[in-house]
Design an enzyme around this catalytic site. Structure first.
Site, PDB file in Angstrom:
ATOM      1  N   LYS A  88      28.260  53.446  36.170  1.00  0.00           N
ATOM      2  CA  LYS A  88      27.753  52.845  34.923  1.00  0.00           C
ATOM      3  C   LYS A  88      27.158  53.974  34.110  1.00  0.00           C
ATOM      4  CE  LYS A  88      25.000  50.269  37.614  1.00  0.00           C
ATOM      5  NZ  LYS A  88      25.081  48.884  37.167  1.00  0.00           N
ATOM      6  N   ARG A  89      26.774  53.688  32.843  1.00  0.00           N
ATOM      7  CA  ARG A  89      26.112  54.733  32.065  1.00  0.00           C
ATOM      8  C   ARG A  89      24.892  55.248  32.837  1.00  0.00           C
ATOM      9  NH1 ARG A  89      28.088  55.858  26.665  1.00  0.00           N
ATOM     10  NH2 ARG A  89      26.219  57.138  26.491  1.00  0.00           N
TER      11      ARG A  89
ATOM     12  N   LYS B 137      32.626  42.952  38.616  1.00  0.00           N
ATOM     13  CA  LYS B 137      33.910  43.585  38.969  1.00  0.00           C
ATOM     14  C   LYS B 137      33.914  44.030  40.422  1.00  0.00           C
ATOM     15  CE  LYS B 137      34.015  45.039  34.203  1.00  0.00           C
ATOM     16  NZ  LYS B 137      33.617  46.114  33.269  1.00  0.00           N
TER      17      LYS B 137
ATOM     18  N   LYS C 256      18.513  52.252  34.820  1.00  0.00           N
ATOM     19  CA  LYS C 256      19.534  51.879  35.809  1.00  0.00           C
ATOM     20  C   LYS C 256      19.268  52.562  37.160  1.00  0.00           C
ATOM     21  CE  LYS C 256      23.060  51.222  32.169  1.00  0.00           C
ATOM     22  NZ  LYS C 256      23.566  49.833  32.238  1.00  0.00           N
TER      23      LYS C 256
ATOM     24  N   THR D  40      27.972  43.920  34.012  1.00  0.00           N
ATOM     25  CA  THR D  40      29.293  43.320  34.214  1.00  0.00           C
ATOM     26  C   THR D  40      30.037  44.055  35.327  1.00  0.00           C
ATOM     27  OG1 THR D  40      29.979  44.646  32.325  1.00  0.00           O
ATOM     28  CG2 THR D  40      29.645  42.301  31.931  1.00  0.00           C
TER      29      THR D  40
ATOM     30  N   HIS E  52      22.214  41.817  23.337  1.00  0.00           N
ATOM     31  CA  HIS E  52      22.660  42.478  24.571  1.00  0.00           C
ATOM     32  C   HIS E  52      21.614  43.366  25.219  1.00  0.00           C
ATOM     33  CE1 HIS E  52      26.988  41.463  24.363  1.00  0.00           C
ATOM     34  NE2 HIS E  52      26.739  41.414  23.062  1.00  0.00           N
TER      35      HIS E  52
HETATM   36  C1  7GP Z   1      24.907  46.045  27.580  1.00  0.00           C
HETATM   37  C2  7GP Z   1      23.794  45.658  28.549  1.00  0.00           C
HETATM   38  O1  7GP Z   1      23.024  46.798  28.862  1.00  0.00           O
HETATM   39  C3  7GP Z   1      24.433  45.099  29.803  1.00  0.00           C
HETATM   40  O2  7GP Z   1      23.431  44.649  30.677  1.00  0.00           O
HETATM   41  C4  7GP Z   1      25.353  43.946  29.430  1.00  0.00           C
HETATM   42  O3  7GP Z   1      26.059  43.518  30.572  1.00  0.00           O
HETATM   43  C5  7GP Z   1      26.355  44.383  28.384  1.00  0.00           C
HETATM   44  O4  7GP Z   1      25.677  44.896  27.256  1.00  0.00           O
HETATM   45  C6  7GP Z   1      27.242  43.256  27.919  1.00  0.00           C
HETATM   46  O5  7GP Z   1      26.488  42.168  27.518  1.00  0.00           O
HETATM   47  N1  7GP Z   1      24.365  46.611  26.363  1.00  0.00           N
HETATM   48  C7  7GP Z   1      25.006  47.615  25.766  1.00  0.00           C
HETATM   49  O6  7GP Z   1      26.025  48.111  26.200  1.00  0.00           O
HETATM   50  C8  7GP Z   1      24.416  48.084  24.535  1.00  0.00           C
HETATM   51  O7  7GP Z   1      24.839  49.043  23.949  1.00  0.00           O
HETATM   52  C9  7GP Z   1      22.721  47.914  22.962  1.00  0.00           C
HETATM   53  O8  7GP Z   1      23.385  47.408  24.084  1.00  0.00           O
HETATM   54  C10 7GP Z   1      22.883  47.028  21.818  1.00  0.00           C
END
Ligand code: 7GP
Length: 839
Positions: free
Chosen positions: A565-566, A677, A571, A673, A374
């Site tokens: 978003k975070r 939305k 970002k 994501t 991810h």
């Molecule tokens: C997130 C990604 O930053 C985001 O781009 C993606 O849409 C989402 O996962 C679902 O695939 N990643 C995280 O939230 C995260 O904590 C670290 O990744 C492992």
């Protein structure tokens, strides 16, 4: 009497069971019953929360009927089950979603109103389970929804954190973290199953022995044992009987162990051990991408993975299947590397506990696991110091050595005389202090590896996982993320749902591609007008909410320009701020400037230890303080920071957006994501060529998407050439003016030091290339402003965005996982009559 007549008589006498009936009369009676017998309350003393609980229990009863039938069917039919292993889940409030999925929203509303109550205020009582940080956890929840809706047998395993992601408050413009006590008043959706507790070992040492067959074996003598108690939550599918299980583990001390083996007679010591054990699942680590290499975090990971795998093996054997066919009956998806220790744990269970030979165990393991990555951010790739790892999981360290040795033997054959290759692929990172690379363990132990958007998968193959791609190209696939239209459209945007359904029917709810039937309506002026009316009403709802909670008056005819978003430097919320300040400066210089009014709305949490992200929040609120109250601005710009961005609050935000900000540095956002939305709810996107933005733009077509910024290749080149942000600053007067204004203390009551770290970071390093993308972003925002003046064309573009967003449903994503990675099929669930089921 004719047969029809007889049926009619039966129907008229049909008496509904109070635990399963769906008519509003039955529901009303059941709610009163639950209020009395479960809550122990009567109307004179019942709080709104008691009523929420009574309604929740009433809905849960209806779910239980379906849930039991689901579990029963899977047991009997020996079906293959998807096991989603995820350290995070963000399901959002359950009640309303279950009403939508069961199709009983109207009946429950009527039941509640007949009792003189209001359903919206009852729904508002629910505390959402904040068991995740952001995208990764929410994706897991969307996937659970789609799995159930598509009738795919599935279990989601995770951790029952007692405290989820902190609640965010804003005080004097700064983020303040408040502990999330979501379980304080009880959780009606979970069923504890203490009878299914499992033991998880930690620490200690291993010793070899020879078994009855004369085979060499290893025994692990732990230093500590913790019990895992499963808590099950039903996950309903949309208008199907399938109800899956989300099984979350809570850590407890096994009393017998403390008293007998450890602290004989040491009562206080035993109680201490209990506290130590229960700390394990106390709190979610609130960091999103950069990891925090804390021992407790590794303990959490191993704990829930071990519980889950032991549970799976038990289910498998209970079904009467031999251990050797485990991988034919279960496929285990690793949601990033957080559960990657599962590869070593399954090997341990198969070899040490079920006494399989290594090779057989390894075949099962590799075929059972699949891994989703991810993130590309190097600081988010998990590695554990070997010492820490070995002291906590001594047996797993041995197993990882063995996996690595066999793996590297294979690599050596293929790449003769290439020691660099070996070092790069190894599960162990050498150098100063040795570390275990969890992504490598996941890759080696899985039959499939996937990224979450096309660009992301390509970058994985060229970058972090290149050596694995060269070795096993067939293991790699892309599965672009998706989101569930049930929550992200039907539930959060009833007005638009109704308008769309009136025109094209309701098949889109489970086949989102059917949105394409809206294409021709984009040309219909009357439809566009209705669309605008809906959008305006939804914006008014958000404006009312903000008025009530923050005392800010918003203009619902202004552009609602939203970034939620975070908070992260990659970002680039601060790029958005640079645009706000640029607009502000323009109006200050030319008070008669004709710009369309804009409302900038931000939402998002910063990791508590991430100082720069917290400073970005302070910057947003400080700029808002100045801009919102400057009479020269004549309310043309408003800046709002909505506190506590979570699933509940996000549901008010997505439907109200005109413009969705997806402005990460190209190559940094794996997918995103939220972008999906917003689009689904009729916002236009301003975005970079990053993550799934690229595919969204392709789908909606370039003319209907506001594109700006460098590509991921440009960014790599820019940095290779030695990126000097100062050059952009020195040659762009508007950019310079905006940054200087921040530095001058203008937004901080003259305090020049406050934002100095942020300004310095931008001018001296700017790792996320804000300055390089600034002008392109401003130009693009000017086009947005222009385009918004023509409301009719804007609306047409919005309709086309919705019409073409069908691909971004999580149903499509789950179908791809089923076909390409899991090899599983739907199983429909038929409801036995309740009486029969009871018998
Ligand atoms: C997130 C990604 O930053 C985001 O781009 C993606 O849409 C989402 O996962 C679902 O695939 N990643 C995280 O939230 C995260 O904590 C670290 O990744 C492992």
């Amino acid at each position: 009497l004719s047969p029809e007549h007889i049926t009619e008589i039966y129907d008229s006498f049909h008496i509904e069971d109070d635990r399963t009936g769906l008519s509003s009369e039955t529901l009303q009676r059941a709610i009163a019953d639950n209020l009395y017998y479960i809550q122990g309350k009567f109307p004179e003393i019942a709080t709104l929360y008691d009523y929420y609980m009574a309604v929740a229990y009433t809905v849960r009863d209806r779910l239980l009927h379906r849930w039991i039938n689901t579990v029963k069917t899977y047991r009997e039919q020996d079906v293959k089950v998807v096991c989603y292993l995820s350290a995070e889940y963000l399901p959002g409030p359950h009640l309303e979603n279950n009403l939508v999925n069961l199709g009983i929203y109207d009946q429950v509303q009527q039941a509640v109103e007949s009792s003189g109550l209001d359903l919206r205020s009852i729904l508002a009582q629910e505390e959402e389970p904040g068991l995740g940080n952001g995208g990764l956890g929410r994706l897991a929840a969307c996937y659970m929804d789609s799995l159930a809706t598509l009738e795919i047998p599935a279990i989601g395993y995770g951790i029952r954190y007692e405290y989820g992601i902190f609640d965010q408050e804003i005080r004097e413009g700064w983020q303040v973290e408040i502990t999330d006590k979501w379980l304080r008043l009880g959780n009606p959706w979970e069923i504890p199953r203490p009878e299914n507790a499992v033991e998880v070992k930690f620490g200690g040492y291993t010793e070899p022995y020879t078994d009855d067959q004369g085979d060499y074996r290893v025994r692990w003598i732990p230093h500590q044992v913790v019990n895992g108690i499963p808590y099950d939550t039903p996950i309903s599918g949309y208008r199907v009987n399938t109800t899956s299980t989300m099984r979350l583990w809570k850590a407890e001390a096994p009393e017998s162990f403390d008293f007998q083996a450890f602290n004989v007679g040491d009562y206080y010591g035993a109680v201490d051990a209990k506290i130590i054990s229960e700390n394990l699942t106390k709190v979610l680590y609130p960091n999103d991408e950069p990891i925090q290499g804390k021992q407790l975090r590794l303990e959490q990971q191993y704990f829930f993975v071990s519980c889950s795998l032991q549970n799976l093996l038990k289910i498998h054997l209970l079904r009467g299947d031999p251990i050797e066919t485990f991988h034919e009956k279960f496929v285990i998806q690793l949601n990033d590397t957080h559960p990657a220790i599962g590869v070593a744990e399954l090997m341990r269970l198969l070899v040490d506990e079920y006494l399989l030979h290594w090779q057989k165990a390894w075949d099962i393991t590799q075929q059972a696991f699949a891994y989703t990555n991810h993130t590309l951010l190097p600081e988010a790739l998990e590695t554990w110091p070997l010492n820490l790892f070995g002291s906590l999981l001594p047996r797993h360290l041995e197993i990882i050595y063995e996996i690595n040795q066999r793996f590297l033997d294979q690599v050596r054959l293929k790449y003769l005389g290439n020691p660099d290759k070996l070092a790069r692929l190894s599960l162990i990172e050498e150098g100063g202090s040795k570390r275990i690379r969890m992504a490598h363990l996941a890759c080696v132990g899985s039959h499939a590896i996937n990224g979450v958007a096309a660009l992301h998968t390509e970058l994985l193959k060229e970058g972090v996982l290149k050596d694995f791609y060269d070795l096993w190209p067939h293991k790699f696939t892309n599965i672009t993320n998706g989101v569930t239209p049930r929550r992200w459209m039907v539930l959060i945007n009833p007005r638009l749902t109704q308008l769309i359904t009136r025109e094209i029917g309701e098949t889109w709810i489970t086949q989102l591609e059917d949105f394409k039937r809206l294409e021709s309506l984009a040309e219909d002026p009357a439809f566009r007008q209705e669309w605008r009316r809906v959008k305006r009403a939804v914006k008014q709802d958000l404006a009312d909410y903000i008025q009530a909670h923050q005392g800010l008056t918003l203009n619902p005819d202004s552009i609602f320009d939203i970034q939620a978003k975070r908070i992260h430097e990659y970002k680039r919320q601060h790029l958005n701020v640079l645009h706000i300040i640029t607009l502000y400066n323009r109006i200050k210089h030319n008070p008669r400037l004709a710009v369309p009014p804009r409302t900038f709305i931000f939402g998002g949490k910063a990791a508590p230890g991430y100082q720069m992200a917290k400073l970005i929040i302070k910057l947003i609120t400080s700029v808002g303080e100045v801009v919102n109250h400057d009479p020269d601005i004549c309310d043309l710009i408003k800046v709002v920071f909505l506190p506590d961005f979570n699933v509940t609050n996000s549901q008010r935000i997505y439907p109200a957006a005109d413009l969705s900000e997806q402005i990460s540095t190209a190559g940094k956002e794996a997918s995103g994501t939220g972008n999906m939305k917003f689009s689904m709810n009729g916002a236009l996107t301003i975005g970079t060529l990053d993550g799934a933005n690229i595919e969204i733009r392709e789908a909606v077509e370039a003319d209907n998407f506001f594109l700006f910024g460098h590509t991921s290749e440009d960014i790599v080149d820019l940095k290779a050439q030695g990126y000097v942000p100062k050059t952009f600053y020195n040659t762009n007067p508007a950019l310079k003016e905006a940054i200087d204004l921040i530095a001058s203390g203008y937004f901080s009551h003259g305090n020049r030091a406050l934002f100095q770290p942020l300004v310095d970071q931008l001018l001296q390093a700017d790792p996320y290339c804000l300055l390089a993308d600034y002008q392109s972003y401003i130009d693009c925002q000017d086009q947005v402003g222009q385009a918004f003046q023509d409301q009719d064309t804007w609306t047409k573009t919005a309709i086309l965005n919705v019409a073409r967003i069908g691909r971004f449903s999580s149903d499509r994503a789950i179908r791809e996982y089923c076909r390409e990675i899991w090899w599983v099929n739907p199983v429909s669930i038929h409801l036995e009559e309740y009486q029969q089921a009871k018998a």
